[in-house]
Design an enzyme around this catalytic site. Structure first.
Site, short mmCIF file in Angstrom:
data_model
loop_
_atom_site.label_atom_id
_atom_site.label_comp_id
_atom_site.label_asym_id
_atom_site.label_seq_id
_atom_site.Cartn_x
_atom_site.Cartn_y
_atom_site.Cartn_z
N ARG A 45 0.86 -1.18 0.00
CA ARG A 45 0.00 0.00 0.00
C ARG A 45 0.90 1.24 0.00
NH1 ARG A 45 -2.56 3.56 3.59
NH2 ARG A 45 -4.70 4.08 3.00
N SER A 114 -12.95 -3.66 -0.09
CA SER A 114 -13.25 -3.03 1.19
C SER A 114 -14.75 -2.75 1.28
CB SER A 114 -12.48 -1.71 1.33
OG SER A 114 -11.10 -1.95 1.44
N LYS A 144 -5.75 5.35 9.56
CA LYS A 144 -6.94 6.05 9.06
C LYS A 144 -7.71 6.58 10.27
CE LYS A 144 -7.55 3.72 4.64
NZ LYS A 144 -8.52 3.07 3.71
#
Length: 214
Positions: A45, A114, A144
């Site tokens: 990521r 997701s 996040k």
């Protein structure tokens, strides 16, 4: 059939890289430490625009995963996944339609989606061909921080409603992950509890042990 490619593969610790915690000088070493500790999936990521570095890192991770028998996953970048022949891709529900992704990447690629806190969204993703679905954030997450916290009951509902592997994500540690496994998670996606740890391999072993306890 959605999920067949992922059954038995999307399970256990799912390590996700973080450039903030893995500078280039130790990037591959820290990733390998997670794999030595028992991570069975490793997602790359990186949202930066450094194309050359991203390609080199993805290739390095792909080779590591092959060596350790882990599933290599590219996050949200079909072009990069194709460039390195990644066996798996993870996307958000709002991204390109799954049938379009498969036409570009082939029928064999594992695709995860997701679904945040919505079982209904997961059902739509599975109907469209998702191989696994991810829910979260289950705990406050430094990666996040603005993500809403999802109730544990979502996992229980998803376990009853879905036949594909279920991944839990968001603020997961060795101390709190057991409840997610007990509620039905097949895999725990972990960032900080692995890569912010002084000993990544030991942290991965502690997290992997959760799957032997529940």
């Amino acid at each position: 059939m959605g999920g067949a490619r992922a059954r038995g593969v999307v399970a256990g610790i799912y390590a996700i890289t973080d450039a903030r915690l893995m500078p280039p000088s130790v990037f591959l070493a820290r990733a390998e430490a997670a794999l030595r500790g028992g991570a069975r999936l490793l997602q790359y990521r990186d949202k930066s625009n450094d194309t050359a570095r991203r390609l080199a890192e993805a290739r390095g991770l792909r080779a590591l995963c092959t060596r350790y028998g882990a599933l290599f996953v590219v996050n949200d970048d079909p072009a990069l996944a194709q460039s390195v022949a990644a066996p798996a891709l993870h996307v958000g529900e709002e991204d390109a339609p799954l049938d379009e992704l498969r036409r570009g990447l082939g029928e064999e690629i594992v695709i995860g989606v997701s679904c945040y806190g919505s079982v209904e969204r997961a059902q739509r993703a599975v109907a469209a061909g998702a191989d696994y679905v991810a829910f979260g954030s289950f705990f406050p997450s430094s990666s996040k921080p603005l993500a809403p916290v999802v109730d544990l009951d979502v996992l229980r509902q998803a376990r009853q409603a879905l036949a594909v592997p279920i991944v839990a994500i968001g603020g997961i540690t060795a101390a709190n992950g057991g409840a997610l496994v007990a509620a039905g998670a097949d895999s725990l996606a972990i960032i900080s509890a692995l890569f912010a740890a002084p000993d990544v391999e030991a942290a991965a072993r502690r997290c992997a042990a959760l799957f032997k306890e529940y």
